[in-house]
Design a protein around this motif. Structure first.
Motif, PDB file in Angstrom:
ATOM      1  N   ARG A 130     -20.690 -30.491  51.636  1.00 45.46           N
ATOM      2  CA  ARG A 130     -20.610 -30.734  53.076  1.00 45.46           C
ATOM      3  C   ARG A 130     -19.311 -31.455  53.437  1.00 45.46           C
ATOM      4  NH1 ARG A 130     -25.626 -33.559  55.564  1.00 45.46           N
ATOM      5  NH2 ARG A 130     -24.618 -32.854  57.483  1.00 45.46           N
ATOM      6  N   HIS A 131     -18.849 -32.353  52.576  1.00 41.89           N
ATOM      7  CA  HIS A 131     -17.564 -33.025  52.811  1.00 41.89           C
ATOM      8  C   HIS A 131     -16.434 -31.993  52.851  1.00 41.89           C
ATOM      9  CE1 HIS A 131     -14.637 -36.434  52.301  1.00 41.89           C
ATOM     10  NE2 HIS A 131     -13.906 -35.443  51.819  1.00 41.89           N
ATOM     11  N   ASN A 132     -16.440 -31.082  51.894  1.00 41.08           N
ATOM     12  CA  ASN A 132     -15.423 -30.032  51.870  1.00 41.08           C
ATOM     13  C   ASN A 132     -15.498 -29.150  53.110  1.00 41.08           C
ATOM     14  OD1 ASN A 132     -14.805 -31.048  49.389  1.00 41.08           O
ATOM     15  ND2 ASN A 132     -15.621 -29.323  48.216  1.00 41.08           N
ATOM     16  N   LEU A 133     -16.722 -28.849  53.519  1.00 47.10           N
ATOM     17  CA  LEU A 133     -16.918 -28.032  54.717  1.00 47.10           C
ATOM     18  C   LEU A 133     -16.334 -28.724  55.947  1.00 47.10           C
ATOM     19  CD1 LEU A 133     -18.248 -25.544  56.080  1.00 47.10           C
ATOM     20  CD2 LEU A 133     -20.317 -26.928  56.319  1.00 47.10           C
ATOM     21  N   ALA A 134     -16.548 -30.042  56.044  1.00 49.75           N
ATOM     22  CA  ALA A 134     -16.011 -30.800  57.176  1.00 49.75           C
ATOM     23  C   ALA A 134     -14.487 -30.744  57.191  1.00 49.75           C
ATOM     24  CB  ALA A 134     -16.487 -32.251  57.099  1.00 49.75           C
TER      25      ALA A 134
ATOM     26  N   LEU B  91     -27.258 -16.177  35.129  1.00 46.03           N
ATOM     27  CA  LEU B  91     -28.027 -17.398  35.364  1.00 46.03           C
ATOM     28  C   LEU B  91     -28.829 -17.358  36.658  1.00 46.03           C
ATOM     29  CD1 LEU B  91     -25.233 -19.968  34.393  1.00 46.03           C
ATOM     30  CD2 LEU B  91     -27.052 -19.084  32.926  1.00 46.03           C
ATOM     31  N   GLY B  92     -28.406 -16.528  37.591  1.00 43.32           N
ATOM     32  CA  GLY B  92     -29.069 -16.459  38.887  1.00 43.32           C
ATOM     33  C   GLY B  92     -28.155 -16.978  39.981  1.00 43.32           C
ATOM     34  N   PRO B  93     -28.304 -16.477  41.201  1.00 38.86           N
ATOM     35  CA  PRO B  93     -27.384 -16.861  42.284  1.00 38.86           C
ATOM     36  C   PRO B  93     -27.498 -18.304  42.710  1.00 38.86           C
ATOM     37  CG  PRO B  93     -29.192 -15.521  43.117  1.00 38.86           C
ATOM     38  CD  PRO B  93     -29.291 -15.478  41.630  1.00 38.86           C
ATOM     39  N   ASP B  94     -28.630 -18.958  42.475  1.00 36.37           N
ATOM     40  CA  ASP B  94     -28.817 -20.336  42.922  1.00 36.37           C
ATOM     41  C   ASP B  94     -28.673 -21.352  41.792  1.00 36.37           C
ATOM     42  OD1 ASP B  94     -29.227 -19.431  45.451  1.00 36.37           O
ATOM     43  OD2 ASP B  94     -31.411 -19.646  45.423  1.00 36.37           O
ATOM     44  N   HIS B  95     -28.269 -20.895  40.624  1.00 37.05           N
ATOM     45  CA  HIS B  95     -28.092 -21.830  39.514  1.00 37.05           C
ATOM     46  C   HIS B  95     -26.948 -22.796  39.863  1.00 37.05           C
ATOM     47  CE1 HIS B  95     -27.113 -23.384  35.507  1.00 37.05           C
ATOM     48  NE2 HIS B  95     -28.317 -22.973  35.132  1.00 37.05           N
ATOM     49  N   PRO B  96     -27.066 -24.091  39.513  1.00 40.78           N
ATOM     50  CA  PRO B  96     -26.006 -25.055  39.847  1.00 40.78           C
ATOM     51  C   PRO B  96     -24.615 -24.630  39.357  1.00 40.78           C
ATOM     52  CG  PRO B  96     -27.962 -26.215  39.091  1.00 40.78           C
ATOM     53  CD  PRO B  96     -28.231 -24.754  38.883  1.00 40.78           C
ATOM     54  N   ASP B  97     -24.548 -24.019  38.162  1.00 39.51           N
ATOM     55  CA  ASP B  97     -23.245 -23.587  37.646  1.00 39.51           C
ATOM     56  C   ASP B  97     -22.671 -22.443  38.480  1.00 39.51           C
ATOM     57  OD1 ASP B  97     -23.510 -25.475  35.711  1.00 39.51           O
ATOM     58  OD2 ASP B  97     -23.948 -24.074  34.073  1.00 39.51           O
ATOM     59  N   THR B  98     -23.523 -21.561  38.940  1.00 39.50           N
ATOM     60  CA  THR B  98     -23.062 -20.475  39.821  1.00 39.50           C
ATOM     61  C   THR B  98     -22.515 -21.048  41.115  1.00 39.50           C
ATOM     62  OG1 THR B  98     -24.774 -19.025  38.905  1.00 39.50           O
ATOM     63  CG2 THR B  98     -23.744 -18.344  40.968  1.00 39.50           C
TER      64      THR B  98
ATOM     65  N   LEU C 128     -23.507 -24.234  50.653  1.00 44.05           N
ATOM     66  CA  LEU C 128     -24.246 -25.392  51.177  1.00 44.05           C
ATOM     67  C   LEU C 128     -25.713 -25.042  51.418  1.00 44.05           C
ATOM     68  CD1 LEU C 128     -24.284 -28.285  52.213  1.00 44.05           C
ATOM     69  CD2 LEU C 128     -23.554 -27.418  54.458  1.00 44.05           C
ATOM     70  N   ALA C 129     -25.973 -23.869  51.977  1.00 44.14           N
ATOM     71  CA  ALA C 129     -27.361 -23.465  52.223  1.00 44.14           C
ATOM     72  C   ALA C 129     -28.143 -23.386  50.916  1.00 44.14           C
ATOM     73  CB  ALA C 129     -27.389 -22.119  52.948  1.00 44.14           C
ATOM     74  N   ALA C 130     -27.509 -22.836  49.889  1.00 46.74           N
ATOM     75  CA  ALA C 130     -28.184 -22.718  48.591  1.00 46.74           C
ATOM     76  C   ALA C 130     -28.402 -24.090  47.967  1.00 46.74           C
ATOM     77  CB  ALA C 130     -27.348 -21.836  47.665  1.00 46.74           C
ATOM     78  N   ARG C 131     -27.423 -24.972  48.079  1.00 51.32           N
ATOM     79  CA  ARG C 131     -27.561 -26.316  47.494  1.00 51.32           C
ATOM     80  C   ARG C 131     -28.677 -27.089  48.206  1.00 51.32           C
ATOM     81  NH1 ARG C 131     -24.046 -27.578  43.630  1.00 51.32           N
ATOM     82  NH2 ARG C 131     -21.857 -26.905  43.636  1.00 51.32           N
ATOM     83  N   GLU C 132     -28.726 -27.001  49.519  1.00 49.05           N
ATOM     84  CA  GLU C 132     -29.777 -27.706  50.250  1.00 49.05           C
ATOM     85  C   GLU C 132     -31.155 -27.165  49.898  1.00 49.05           C
ATOM     86  OE1 GLU C 132     -28.543 -27.252  54.299  1.00 49.05           O
ATOM     87  OE2 GLU C 132     -27.503 -29.190  54.325  1.00 49.05           O
TER      88      GLU C 132
ATOM     89  N   GLN D  81     -18.234 -22.695  44.954  1.00 49.38           N
ATOM     90  CA  GLN D  81     -17.620 -23.743  45.764  1.00 49.38           C
ATOM     91  C   GLN D  81     -16.122 -23.843  45.459  1.00 49.38           C
ATOM     92  OE1 GLN D  81     -20.027 -27.206  46.306  1.00 49.38           O
ATOM     93  NE2 GLN D  81     -18.266 -28.578  46.467  1.00 49.38           N
ATOM     94  N   GLU D  82     -15.768 -23.652  44.198  1.00 46.24           N
ATOM     95  CA  GLU D  82     -14.344 -23.687  43.845  1.00 46.24           C
ATOM     96  C   GLU D  82     -13.603 -22.467  44.394  1.00 46.24           C
ATOM     97  OE1 GLU D  82     -12.717 -26.129  42.678  1.00 46.24           O
ATOM     98  OE2 GLU D  82     -14.469 -27.389  42.313  1.00 46.24           O
ATOM     99  N   THR D  83     -14.288 -21.330  44.500  1.00 46.16           N
ATOM    100  CA  THR D  83     -13.624 -20.180  45.127  1.00 46.16           C
ATOM    101  C   THR D  83     -13.295 -20.507  46.584  1.00 46.16           C
ATOM    102  OG1 THR D  83     -15.672 -19.086  45.861  1.00 46.16           O
ATOM    103  CG2 THR D  83     -14.880 -18.556  43.661  1.00 46.16           C
ATOM    104  N   ALA D  84     -14.186 -21.229  47.246  1.00 44.79           N
ATOM    105  CA  ALA D  84     -13.926 -21.620  48.635  1.00 44.79           C
ATOM    106  C   ALA D  84     -12.709 -22.534  48.716  1.00 44.79           C
ATOM    107  CB  ALA D  84     -15.156 -22.310  49.228  1.00 44.79           C
ATOM    108  N   TYR D  85     -12.630 -23.478  47.782  1.00 42.01           N
ATOM    109  CA  TYR D  85     -11.478 -24.383  47.779  1.00 42.01           C
ATOM    110  C   TYR D  85     -10.182 -23.603  47.567  1.00 42.01           C
ATOM    111  CZ  TYR D  85      -8.230 -28.016  46.438  1.00 42.01           C
ATOM    112  OH  TYR D  85      -7.125 -28.841  46.360  1.00 42.01           O
ATOM    113  N   ALA D  86     -10.190 -22.663  46.624  1.00 40.39           N
ATOM    114  CA  ALA D  86      -8.997 -21.853  46.365  1.00 40.39           C
ATOM    115  C   ALA D  86      -8.611 -21.027  47.589  1.00 40.39           C
ATOM    116  CB  ALA D  86      -9.228 -20.946  45.157  1.00 40.39           C
ATOM    117  N   LEU D  87      -9.599 -20.512  48.299  1.00 40.46           N
ATOM    118  CA  LEU D  87      -9.318 -19.769  49.536  1.00 40.46           C
ATOM    119  C   LEU D  87      -8.636 -20.675  50.559  1.00 40.46           C
ATOM    120  CD1 LEU D  87     -12.658 -17.762  49.830  1.00 40.46           C
ATOM    121  CD2 LEU D  87     -10.375 -16.746  49.599  1.00 40.46           C
TER     122      LEU D  87
END
Length: 748
Positions: free
Chosen positions: A503-507, A450-457, A485-489, A462-468
């Motif tokens: 960003r909430h998760n990042l905080a 789908l591409g690295p910036d696709h919303p599903d990607t 976050l950079a890609a989403r923005e 983001q879920e991998t970050a949460y699992a980490l």
């Protein structure tokens, strides 16, 4: 829960005995009373996901605890304790020694039970339901798996996790969600299926389904298609039990069919009537039920089944044997096709086949009906997850993922969507390492396809970050959150809800890294953006504002934290209501802030009002009510009103000891407050005795080098010093210092 073997310093988890819709059930030992118990645990969602659903899940668990703890009947499982420990909600119940009715049918090779056993179980269940209905409680999920027969023959109803308080229907409707009927299709009443209001007569219908299965070995509508089961309950007269089993007593058949009447008004009036009829049948050869219209099918009409029923599986029935032969078991039964199964694809074989038939590697194009059936099963898995039944949801998504991979290929978006949901259920069932592996795979394939910036990607990353973060790897989580976050923005804009959630998760993760200033600043920015995009009183905005207040408190900026908590409390009162747990939680934190700021007179007023409201909403002995009373006592002491503080602490300690146990951490905190008050009143010998009791209990439960144990020994040393026993005090201070140093150097 495997990594948290001790709950509240009291309940030692021994082995896992089951998983259900509300979490895991463990056999455990109550270290305080020296008995074995069953502990039901639920780890709610983290702050990264849907906060409103997290609150619903938490509140449903608390509701289960309050409902179940209020029930005192021989036929209902006893609840000893409940609370929250390190983010885990827990319920402590009696450990039942026996088999549930589903297991009894399996043990009996799916043959019906002896008539004497059926009559005995029916009479006990009628008595238990009569009691619970008198309390205004409807179980709503009565089925063989929720009824246990003990080794002494006693039958007990379990799991009031989706019980409905008759006097509080609006509240429970919010918990279950609009348009979602809860229950298991083989045992659901017609009105429950139709999404209508239910009362105790719905439980009576479910009891009829259970007795029908015990008497015949099969549920009344033993169909593999969930839609057909629902239609059967609604429109089709059940086959009389004696057609399955001619030797069944006529009066028992009549009672069962009376319970299975389609219209609630045509069923027995209440469970006591059933109990009386069963009792009378013990001494008479037959029993004629009251004159009612027979359970004939209603006139033809348009289906009134709500849309949610199209996303249901058949669920687990107690026994599988029926007039059509043996249906698939286990996962195959759970995930059976609701439409005609597709033509067999010989490119792969079912797991139970000895070997696949070798054919050319060609993948036929799946039919639209097959894809539609898979989509329904995928949605059913999502529905199970929304109900907190994560283990079942995981089974469903794994089966759909395997079938989609076979039909569509491993890289197809639908296949990846199913694998994403598999990972989500793994995360929710305490398997973060497995979830991380699955999320990583999905993210990599989606990036390629789908591409690295696709919303599903980005969602998968983001879920991998949460699992980490779950795995205690916050630095790696921070790097992933920052990249996402950079890609989403860049692709969605800074104010998109998904960007703000990231960003909430990042905080939150910045706080894990100890970067409190950065965490506070980022959370404040997210709260401002959410207020602009969603509104200042939106639950997501208020959740982030609450986190801002918490971060301010960690930074000792209590005045700012106070203003923030007050705003959150006011917003939640407007949005959620004055008695909502989240509203009351924010009010509690305002009291904490006032106390920290030395404004104890104001804090005292806040806590007095909060104690009254908590007692009204939750009860006088609820842990949150007692927590508010603790704050009240602490601030009495801060105001120098030590006699009142001592009386409050002693009363609170007695209640906690009675409801939680002598060694419960909350009980020990209250006992320490008793000692503090005694010291301020100059009663040092009495204070020494209390401090020593607390220290001994903490060492016994937590270990001698635990920080709380060391604090207690320091309190004891201070007390010895006040009594003029300086040598003993110095020796005790020295022991504490050695243990603290050993702890700081990792035990070396």
């Amino acid at each position: 829960m495997a990594d948290a073997r001790l709950i509240q310093g009291r309940y030692q988890l021994l082995d896992l005995i089951g998983r259900g819709g509300m979490g895991e059930v463990w056999r455990a030992r109550d270290e305080s009373l020296g008995r074995q118990v069953a502990v039901k645990c639920l780890r709610p969602h983290g702050p990264h996901h849907d906060q409103s659903f997290t609150r619903v899940l938490r509140e449903r668990f608390r509701r289960e605890a309050r409902v179940a703890a209020a029930l005192q009947h021989r036929g209902v499982t006893v609840v000893h304790d409940f609370g929250e420990s390190d983010g885990v909600l827990f319920l402590v119940m009696e450990l039942l020694k026996g088999r549930n009715l589903s297991q009894l049918l399996e043990d009996n090779e799916r043959r019906p039970l002896p008539v004497a056993d059926i009559v005995d179980i029916a009479e006990q269940m009628a008595d238990a339901l009569a009691y619970t209905h008198q309390q205004g409680i409807v179980h709503r999920d009565l089925k063989p798996a929720n009824i246990v027969r003990l080794t002494d023959g006693t039958a007990k109803i379990c799991d009031f996790g989706i019980a409905r308080l008759g006097a509080d229907i609006g509240f429970t409707t919010r918990l279950t969600g609009t348009g979602i009927a809860m229950g298991t299709p083989h045992y659901m009443s017609p009105e429950q299926i139709g999404g209508e209001e239910v009362d105790q007569r719905s439980d009576l219908y479910s009891l009829g389904c259970v007795l029908y299965e015990l008497a015949t070995g099969t549920p009344p509508f033993d169909l593999d298609d969930a839609w057909a089961i629902l239609i059967g309950h609604r429109d089709t007269p059940p086959r009389p039990p004696r057609e399955h089993r001619p030797e069944l007593p006529a009066h028992l058949e009549e009672i069962i069919l009376h319970l299975l009447a389609k219209e609630p008004g045509q069923r027995p009036h209440d469970a006591r009537e059933i109990g009386a009829r069963i009792g009378a049948a013990r001494t008479t050869s037959a029993l004629t039920p009251p004159e009612v219209a027979g359970p004939a099918a209603p006139a033809s009409r348009e289906p009134r089944l709500p849309s949610w029923t199209r996303g249901m599986t058949t669920g687990h029935k107690a026994a599988g044997a029926g007039p059509r032969g043996t249906p698939p078991q286990g996962l195959a039964a759970l995930c059976a096709e609701w439409t005609a199964p597709p033509a067999p694809d010989h490119d792969s074989a079912p797991d139970h086949d000895p070997a696949p038939v070798p054919v050319a590697k060609t993948t036929p194009t799946p039919s639209p009906s097959t894809l539609a059936a898979l989509a329904k099963r995928h949605n059913a898995g999502l529905s199970l997850g929304r109900l907190g039944r994560w283990a079942e949801a995981g089974e469903m998504h794994r089966a759909v993922a395997a079938e989609r991979e076979r039909l569509l290929g491993a890289d197809h978006p639908d296949t990846l969507a199913s694998r994403y949901e598999v990972a989500f259920t793994l995360s929710r069932t305490g398997h973060p390492a497995d979830a991380l592996r699955e999320y990583t795979h999905v993210a990599q394939v989606r990036a390629r396809v789908l591409g690295p910036d696709h919303p599903d990607t980005l969602a998968a990353r983001q879920e991998t970050a949460y699992a980490l973060g779950q795995l205690g790897r916050p630095l790696e989580a921070h790097q992933e959150y920052t990249a996402v976050l950079a890609a989403r923005e860049r692709t969605m804009g800074p104010d998109h809800p998904d960007t703000l959630r990231c960003r909430h998760n990042l905080a939150f993760n910045l706080g894990r890294l100890g970067r409190l200033e950065d965490s506070c600043r980022t959370a404040a920015e997210v709260a401002t953006a959410r207020a602009r995009v969603l509104g200042p009183d939106h639950p997501d905005t208020l959740v982030t504002r609450y986190e801002v207040a918490y971060a301010l408190g960690q930074l000792d900026r209590w005045a700012e934290a106070l203003d923030c908590y007050r705003e959150v409390a006011e917003g939640r009162e407007r949005t959620l209501g004055p008695d909502h747990p989240d509203t009351l939680a924010a009010r509690h934190e305002t009291g904490v802030c006032l106390g920290r700021l030395g404004r104890s007179a104001e804090a005292l007023g806040v806590y007095r009002e909060l104690v009254a409201d908590r007692a009204r909403v939750h009860g006088a002995t609820h842990p949150e009510t007692l927590r508010a009373r603790h704050g009240l006592g602490v601030n009495l002491g801060r105001l120098g009103r030590w006699e009142e503080a001592l009386a409050e602490s002693r009363d609170l300690c007695a209640i906690r000891e009675r409801t939680l146990g002598a060694d419960h951490p909350d009980t020990l905190i209250s006992r320490r407050e008793v000692a503090v008050a005694l010291g301020w009143l100059g009663r040092w010998p009495d204070a020494l005795a209390e401090y020593r009791t607390v220290a001994a209990a903490r060492e016994r439960v937590l270990g001698a080098d635990h920080p709380d144990s060391l604090t207690s020994r320091s309190d004891e040393a201070h007390c010895l010093q006040q009594l003029g026993r300086g040598a003993e005090a110095v020796e005790l201070y020295r022991r504490v210092a050695v243990l603290r140093e050993r702890q700081a150097t990792g035990g070396h």
